[in-house]
Design an enzyme around this catalytic site. Sequence first.
Site, PDB file in Angstrom:
ATOM      1  CE  LYS A 109      60.989  57.057  28.828  1.00  0.00           C
ATOM      2  NZ  LYS A 109      60.069  58.022  29.428  1.00  0.00           N
ATOM      3  N   GLY A 170      50.968  60.745  31.690  1.00  0.00           N
ATOM      4  CA  GLY A 170      50.338  61.915  32.291  1.00  0.00           C
ATOM      5  C   GLY A 170      48.928  61.697  32.808  1.00  0.00           C
ATOM      6  CB  ALA A 196      53.854  56.448  31.392  1.00  0.00           C
ATOM      7  N   GLY A 197      51.982  57.043  34.037  1.00  0.00           N
ATOM      8  CA  GLY A 197      50.710  56.693  34.635  1.00  0.00           C
ATOM      9  C   GLY A 197      50.628  56.815  36.137  1.00  0.00           C
ATOM     10  CG  ASN A 218      58.161  65.181  34.186  1.00  0.00           C
ATOM     11  OD1 ASN A 218      58.472  65.559  33.069  1.00  0.00           O
ATOM     12  ND2 ASN A 218      58.148  66.043  35.190  1.00  0.00           N
ATOM     13  CB  THR A 219      52.689  64.181  34.767  1.00  0.00           C
ATOM     14  OG1 THR A 219      53.171  64.285  33.424  1.00  0.00           O
ATOM     15  CG2 THR A 219      51.423  65.004  34.900  1.00  0.00           C
TER      16      THR A 219
END
Length: 267
Positions: A109, A170, A196-197, A218-219
Amino acid sequence: MTDKPYVPADDPLVIAGRTFSSRLLTGTGKYRDLEQTRLATEAAGAEIVTVAVRRTNLGQDPNQPNLLDILPPDRYTLLPNTAGCYTAEDAIRTCRLARELLDGHTLVKLEVLGDQKTLYPDLVETLKAAEILVKQGFEVMVYTTDDVLMAKRLEELGCIAIMPLAAPIGSGLGIRNPFNIRQIVENAKVPVVVDAGVGTASDATVAMELGCDGVLMNTAIASADSPILMASAMKRAVEAGRAAYLAGRIPRKAYASASSPVDGRFF
C-alpha cells in the site's frame, strides 16, 4: 427483477488475481497490545491486514514482539504500507525493505503524505513513487485523495487498486464527498477501497452502498471504547452495505409513495 438471496461467499473481492471473502481490510496500529490486535482482527473477519513497515516489528528486532507471531502470513495477506513517508524516495525504499523482510512479497500500500497536520497525500510524489514501484514489479494499492482524474491516472500507471480517502486520516468524519467517491467507482476498472476517515459502522455501510469494493480502517476500530465489539460491527456494516448495493436501492422521490397499492381495493 430477480429475488436472489445475498451470500457473501458468492461475491468475492479480487485483488491482484487473489480472491477474498471479506471486503473489510484492517490496520494493525493503535491497539493496546498484540493480543487486542489479534482479537480485533479476528472479530472483523479481515483477511488483508495492513502493516506500517517503519513502525512495526516484522522480524527486524528479534528481541521485540513480532506481529507475524499473531497474524501469520499463512493465514492473513499482509499489506505493508509506507505510512510516515513524505517523499517518493522514502516510500520506494520502504517498499523494498518490506519485500526483503517478507521473502519477496510484492503487494504494498503506497501512501506519500504531504504534511504532518492534514496527513493529506502528496499527489506529485505519489505519482512518482507509483510509476517506479510498478516498473519494479510491485503490486501497488495506492492511497490518494478523492480526485476523480488522479484516481484514473494512478490506474493508468498500473496500480492494482485505488484507495481514496473518505476524510482525513483518523478524523472519523465519514465520507465527506460521496459524489466523488461514486465517480471514482464508476470510472475505475480496478478495485476501489475507501481508506481513511471512517468513524463508525454507518460510514462503512455508506462506502459500500456507493459501490466501493472494500473499506480499509484502523483508527475507527482500534480507538473505539471496545475495539473488538466495533470490529464485529464493522464486519456486519460492510456486508450489509455490499448487499444493499447489489440489491439496488429504490429511487429518491420528492413525495410520498404508498406502501400498499390503491388499485384493486376491496372497499
